[in-house]
Design a protein around this motif. Sequence first.
Motif, PDB file in Angstrom:
ATOM      1  N   LEU B  48      47.337  65.376  54.887  1.00 53.12           N
ATOM      2  CA  LEU B  48      47.035  64.722  56.160  1.00 53.12           C
ATOM      3  C   LEU B  48      45.582  64.984  56.548  1.00 53.12           C
ATOM      4  CD1 LEU B  48      48.629  62.982  58.055  1.00 53.12           C
ATOM      5  CD2 LEU B  48      49.073  64.981  59.455  1.00 53.12           C
ATOM      6  N   ALA B  49      45.132  66.226  56.318  1.00 52.98           N
ATOM      7  CA  ALA B  49      43.742  66.560  56.612  1.00 52.98           C
ATOM      8  C   ALA B  49      42.803  65.755  55.724  1.00 52.98           C
ATOM      9  CB  ALA B  49      43.507  68.051  56.403  1.00 52.98           C
ATOM     10  N   PHE B  50      43.110  65.692  54.433  1.00 53.44           N
ATOM     11  CA  PHE B  50      42.303  64.883  53.503  1.00 53.44           C
ATOM     12  C   PHE B  50      42.282  63.438  53.983  1.00 53.44           C
ATOM     13  CE2 PHE B  50      41.471  66.954  49.229  1.00 53.44           C
ATOM     14  CZ  PHE B  50      41.569  68.233  49.716  1.00 53.44           C
ATOM     15  N   GLY B  51      43.466  62.971  54.393  1.00 55.97           N
ATOM     16  CA  GLY B  51      43.585  61.581  54.823  1.00 55.97           C
ATOM     17  C   GLY B  51      42.765  61.320  56.064  1.00 55.97           C
ATOM     18  N   PHE B  52      42.788  62.273  56.992  1.00 56.62           N
ATOM     19  CA  PHE B  52      42.013  62.131  58.226  1.00 56.62           C
ATOM     20  C   PHE B  52      40.528  62.048  57.887  1.00 56.62           C
ATOM     21  CE2 PHE B  52      40.156  63.525  62.221  1.00 56.62           C
ATOM     22  CZ  PHE B  52      40.866  62.738  63.108  1.00 56.62           C
ATOM     23  N   GLY B  53      40.107  62.946  56.991  1.00 52.78           N
ATOM     24  CA  GLY B  53      38.709  62.926  56.559  1.00 52.78           C
ATOM     25  C   GLY B  53      38.352  61.606  55.900  1.00 52.78           C
ATOM     26  N   GLY B  54      39.228  61.152  55.016  1.00 50.84           N
ATOM     27  CA  GLY B  54      38.973  59.906  54.304  1.00 50.84           C
ATOM     28  C   GLY B  54      38.889  58.726  55.246  1.00 50.84           C
ATOM     29  N   ALA B  55      39.833  58.670  56.219  1.00 51.21           N
ATOM     30  CA  ALA B  55      39.855  57.549  57.157  1.00 51.21           C
ATOM     31  C   ALA B  55      38.617  57.580  58.047  1.00 51.21           C
ATOM     32  CB  ALA B  55      41.117  57.589  57.997  1.00 51.21           C
ATOM     33  N   ALA B  56      38.253  58.808  58.498  1.00 47.40           N
ATOM     34  CA  ALA B  56      37.065  58.928  59.351  1.00 47.40           C
ATOM     35  C   ALA B  56      35.820  58.518  58.571  1.00 47.40           C
ATOM     36  CB  ALA B  56      36.926  60.348  59.870  1.00 47.40           C
ATOM     37  N   ALA B  57      35.786  58.908  57.268  1.00 44.82           N
ATOM     38  CA  ALA B  57      34.632  58.536  56.444  1.00 44.82           C
ATOM     39  C   ALA B  57      34.580  57.025  56.244  1.00 44.82           C
ATOM     40  CB  ALA B  57      34.697  59.242  55.091  1.00 44.82           C
ATOM     41  N   PRO B  64      26.633  55.489  52.879  1.00 46.08           N
ATOM     42  CA  PRO B  64      27.175  56.184  51.700  1.00 46.08           C
ATOM     43  C   PRO B  64      28.514  56.846  51.996  1.00 46.08           C
ATOM     44  CG  PRO B  64      24.889  56.770  52.035  1.00 46.08           C
ATOM     45  CD  PRO B  64      25.313  55.999  53.235  1.00 46.08           C
ATOM     46  N   LEU B  65      28.650  57.399  53.196  1.00 46.68           N
ATOM     47  CA  LEU B  65      29.899  58.048  53.579  1.00 46.68           C
ATOM     48  C   LEU B  65      31.023  57.019  53.632  1.00 46.68           C
ATOM     49  CD1 LEU B  65      30.423  60.984  54.225  1.00 46.68           C
ATOM     50  CD2 LEU B  65      30.376  60.422  56.644  1.00 46.68           C
ATOM     51  N   LYS B  70      35.894  54.521  51.431  1.00 49.88           N
ATOM     52  CA  LYS B  70      36.608  53.319  51.009  1.00 49.88           C
ATOM     53  C   LYS B  70      36.958  53.373  49.532  1.00 49.88           C
ATOM     54  CE  LYS B  70      35.724  50.114  54.597  1.00 49.88           C
ATOM     55  NZ  LYS B  70      35.112  48.942  55.150  1.00 49.88           N
ATOM     56  N   SER B  71      36.029  53.890  48.718  1.00 51.86           N
ATOM     57  CA  SER B  71      36.358  53.902  47.285  1.00 51.86           C
ATOM     58  C   SER B  71      37.401  54.983  46.990  1.00 51.86           C
ATOM     59  CB  SER B  71      35.108  54.088  46.428  1.00 51.86           C
ATOM     60  OG  SER B  71      34.367  55.174  46.877  1.00 51.86           O
ATOM     61  N   VAL B  76      42.262  55.638  44.289  1.00 50.87           N
ATOM     62  CA  VAL B  76      43.503  56.387  44.130  1.00 50.87           C
ATOM     63  C   VAL B  76      44.701  55.467  44.290  1.00 50.87           C
ATOM     64  CG1 VAL B  76      44.854  58.320  44.971  1.00 50.87           C
ATOM     65  CG2 VAL B  76      42.415  58.499  44.861  1.00 50.87           C
ATOM     66  N   ARG B  77      44.581  54.456  45.147  1.00 52.94           N
ATOM     67  CA  ARG B  77      45.720  53.581  45.360  1.00 52.94           C
ATOM     68  C   ARG B  77      45.931  52.602  44.229  1.00 52.94           C
ATOM     69  NH1 ARG B  77      47.948  51.812  50.335  1.00 52.94           N
ATOM     70  NH2 ARG B  77      49.137  51.404  48.514  1.00 52.94           N
TER      71      ARG B  77
END
Lengths: 268, 288
Positions: B48-57, B64-65, B70-71, B76-77
Motif C-alpha cells: 500500500l505504501a509502495f502504491g501510494f508512492g507510485g500513485a503520487a509520483a 521524470p517522476l 506511470k511506467s 508491472v501490470r
Amino acid sequence: MSCWQTVQDYAFRSIGYGERLLPRDDFTLCQQFTLIGSGMIWNIYFGVLALLTGFFLANAIALMKASSNPWLRRPAEWFILIFRGSPLFIQFFLAYFLFQELKQSTGSFSWLTSAWAGALVVLFLNTAAYSAEIFYGALRSVPKGEVEAADAYGMTGWSRFRRIIWPTTLRLAWPAYTNEAIFLFHATTLVFFSGFPAFQQKADALYYANYFADKTFNPFIPYPIVAFYFVLLTLGVIGLFGLANRYLNRHLPQDIRPKLRYRPQIIR
Amino acid sequence: MFSYCSDPSTLSGLTWLSCYLTTPKHAGFYWSFLTVLTLLAVTAPTALAFGFGGAAAARSRIAPLRWFGKSYIAVVRGVPDIAFFLFFVIALDQAFEWLRHQWKCPDWSEPIRQGNDFVVCAAAKLPLGTSEQWVHEVYGFFTAVLTFAIVFGAFSANVLYGAMRAVPKGQIETAEAYGMTRRQTFWRVLVPQMWVYALPGLSNLWMVLIKATPLLFLLGVEDIVYWARELGGSKTPRFTDYPHGDWRLWYFLALLVFYLCFTKLSEVVLERIMKKLTRGQATLGGTV
C-alpha cells in the motif's frame, strides 16, 4: 552459428520440431529471443482455447446463477465460489494429482496428466468461473426499460434473450471481460511451474526464461524478453477485443461509444 | 505428542490419524500457515505504501517522476506477475550483493559477471556464508516480501491513482479557492476522501494477494505448498513410522479448503468495512 540458423533450429522447439538439445553454453541473445518466443506458442494455445471454450460455459453458468430455480442456482454459485475463491496455483496442483489418481484407478485418461490437456481443463474451468461472475453482474444490470420494450413488442423467452438481453449483457460485460482475457493469458505462465511436467523440455515462455536465468545466473536478459512478448500479446488482445467492442456497439453514434481502456480497477 | 503414540505400528483408525497429524513434521506444516499469514500482514501495508508512492509520483508535476510512476504501473501490470516474482528474487539479491560489494570491497579488480557466474567478494555475500540457517530463511522471506510489495505496489498504485482522480473536482477547486497550497490540498482534501473510491479496488487486490501467496513456493520459501508436497508424497516404512501412499491429493484439497475459507471470511469483513465507510456518503450505497 548465424541467428537465422538459430531461428530455424529453435523457432518451433516448444512443440517438438527442430533441434532437440537446448543450448548449453555461450547463450546468445538470439537464442534467448527465439526459444522464449517459441514458448509463447504454448501461452497462446492455452489462452485462446481456454477463452473460446470458457466463454460458452461462462454464459451458461451466469444464466444458471441468475435463475430462480435453486437446483440451477446453487451449483452455479458453488462452482464460481470454488474457482474464484482459491488460488489457480493450488487448483493446478490439485487437478494434477486428481488426474493421476484417475489414471491409476481406471487405467485410462493418461492424456489428462499431460499439460496440454490437463492444464487446459483447469484453465477452462477457471476462466469460466471468473467470466461467469462478470457476465452475471452484467446480466443483472441490463436496463429494465430494454426488457420492458421487448415485452411490449411481444418478444418472449428465447427470442427476447437472444435479441435483447444477451447482446446488452455482452456490451456491458465487455470491458471487464477484456481484462479477464488479459489476466488469463498471464495465468498461463503458471502451468509448467505447478506440477504439470514439461515433457522433453517442451514448455512455455516463462519456463525457457527460467531455464536461461538458471544457467546464466543473469535475470536481466531473459525476463525482460518475456515481458516484451507479453506486452505485445496484451496489446494484441486489447486490439482484438477492441474490434469486438466496436462491433457490439456499432448501433451507437461514434462519440458516445464506450472505449476500452486498459486501466481496470478490478483485476482477477 | 500423545502418550499412546509411542508405537505407531500398533495403531489404527482415528488414533493413528491423531498421532500422524501431530508429528513434529506436521508442526512444520502448521507453522508454515503462519508464514503465509505473516507474509500477508507484512506485505499488505508495504504494498500500500509502495502504491501510494507510485500513485503520487504518477500525478506529480515533475516530469521524470511522473514518467517513473506511470511506467512502474504500466510495466508491472502488463507482464505476468509470476515472471516478476522469478525475476525480482534473483535481481534483488544480486542488486544487494552488488551494492555491498561496491561498499565493502572497493579495490576488487575482477569483473563481477564472469561468464555465467556472478562473483562478489566473500564479505559482500548475502547472507554471509558463515551465518546460521535461520538467517538464510529470514533473508529469503525478506526478499519474497519485497518482491510481493513491488508487484502489488504497482497494482495498488493503479487503484489509488484511479481513486485520486475520482475525487470530485469541486472539492479540489474549493480547497484552492480557500488558498490552500498544492501540498495542503493533497494531504487535507484529496487523501482523506479518496479511500472510499479506492476500497472496491483495494479489497479486490487483497483477494488477489491472498490467492498469490502460494507463489511463495516458487521463491524458495518453505511455505504450505512446499510442506503439502513434502508430507503428501508416498512414504515407505523404511523412512517413517507412518507409512502411507500418495496423499498429495488430500493435502492440496486441505489447502484449497483453507483458501476458500480465508477468501470467504475476507469477503464478509470487507463488505462490513465498505458499509461503514459509505455511511453518509452521497452514493447509492450510502443512502441506505
